[in-house]
Design an enzyme around this catalytic site. Structure first.
Site: not given
Ligand code: PLP
Length: 362
Positions: A103, A174, A198
């Site tokens: 990511w 992030d 999540k």
């Protein structure tokens, strides 16, 4: 009702049963209004109350300082890959990226649309097995910001503490896969973001925590929907927001508070991960992906000696009600995602099967 399985999905992830029960009730009729949560106007009193309460709960969970805005935007963490540089990086400036996984790589790839990118660390050649120490990071002269990813969902590594970014440079994180899984001092951050599915809810909204002075950076003309400033000014309601996902975040924040807050959640997450990592450490069969000092408490990545044995293990796991544990295609093997809401007994079930499987196949 059918019994629920142990869902090791990396996202959308496990939700607490009491949260699902509440949502089921409120979809029909919330707070005695005779209207379900998904049917209320985003400008009406009921939703007003929900937004105010959700933000307050979020601030309480994260201990978020008053000079930070709490925004709920759309487009997932993936959209932050362009929103961050669009809002914070001028064409002639450089942003530093710590590339510690899949990511983080996706984030670094989008920033050159807006300015220069310097990879202050790139773990690609080490197959992203570890988190760099501060001495392994090489910052550029005068970065606009430093972007990093606190938990690498696919490789199963996690920063144990924040990287030491140069004085005065905003740290942009992030936190998609570990937000509110442990205490974090938001004062050390310029901006943090996480899509909800999540640790804090369901897909459809992304939490952005941004220090107020960054709202005015404004390096270029942007469409209104791409400006953090506009979302802040319009209190995350510039257009119709994803009412139900934001409401779900509110339920999750209150659930975290009811568990004793992030300190208690962190202790639980440590204990849960240990149950599985202890099996890896005692084994001469299972192979963990992450270096020991870089292991994630959220995503445990491991494999058997051969891909055939991985397949066999996944089948046996499924037969025992353990689902969605197949590793990402870039790592293979298994990935057990054990976010905030994942129950400890599921970790024991996995550990028991791992030990048993090794006895039979090792
Ligand atoms: C899942 C994930 C993303 C992508 O999130 P989307 O909501 O699918 O855009 C980005 N970063 C990390 C660390 C993730 O785990």
């Amino acid at each position: 009702m059918a019994e629920r399985k142990y869902n090791f999905s990396a996202g959308p992830g496990y939700l607490p049963e009491e949260v699902i029960e509440q949502a089921r009730h409120d979809l029909w009729d919330i707070r005695g209004t005779g209207i379900g949560i998904a049917e209320h106007s985003h400008r009406g009193k009921t939703y007003d109350d929900i937004v105010v309460e959700t933000e307050a709960a979020c601030r309480k969970v994260g201990n978020i300082p008053s000079n930070y805005k709490v925004l709920f935007v759309t487009g997932g963490s993936t959209s932050q890959n362009y929103m961050v540089p669009a809002n914070l990086l001028a064409q002639h400036e450089t942003a530093d990226y710590l590339v510690t996984g899949y990511w983080a790589e996706r984030s670094a790839e989008q920033a050159p649309l807006y300015g220069r990118v310097h990879r202050a660390f790139d773990g690609g050649k080490h197959n992203h097995t570890f988190i760099p120490s501060d001495s392994e990071i090489r910052y550029s002269e005068n970065p606009s910001y430093v972007h990093w990813c606190s938990n690498n969902t696919i490789y199963g590594t996690q920063f144990k503490k924040e990287p030491k970014v140069p004085e005065g440079v905003p740290s942009v994180c992030d936190m998609c896969s570990d937000i509110f899984s442990r205490p974090v001092d938001f004062k050390k951050y310029g901006l943090a973001y996480a899509s909800a599915q999540k640790n804090i809810g369901i897909a459809g909204t992304t939490l952005v925590v941004i220090r107020e002075d960054l709202l005015d950076r404004n390096p270029r003309e942007l469409p209104l929907m791409l400006q953090y400033r506009v979302h802040a000014r319009d209190e995350s309601r510039h257009n119709t927001p994803p009412v139900f996902p934001i409401y779900m975040c509110g339920l999750m924040f209150n659930w975290i508070l009811a568990q004793g807050g992030v300190e208690a959640i962190a202790r639980r997450n440590e204990a849960k991960a240990k149950i599985i990592y202890d099996v890896l450490d005692a084994s001469s069969f299972w192979i963990g992906h992450a270096r020991k000092d870089s292991r994630s408490l959220m995503n445990v990545t491991f494999r058997a000696p051969t891909p055939e044995l991985d397949e066999e293990f996944l089948k046996e796991a499924a037969a025992r009600g353990m689902e969605q544990m197949k590793g990402h295609r870039v790592t293979g093997g298994m990935r057990a995602s054990i976010y905030n809401a994942f129950p400890e007994r599921g970790c024991h079930a996995l550990a028991d099967l791992m030990r048993d499987f090794e006895r039979r196949k090792g």
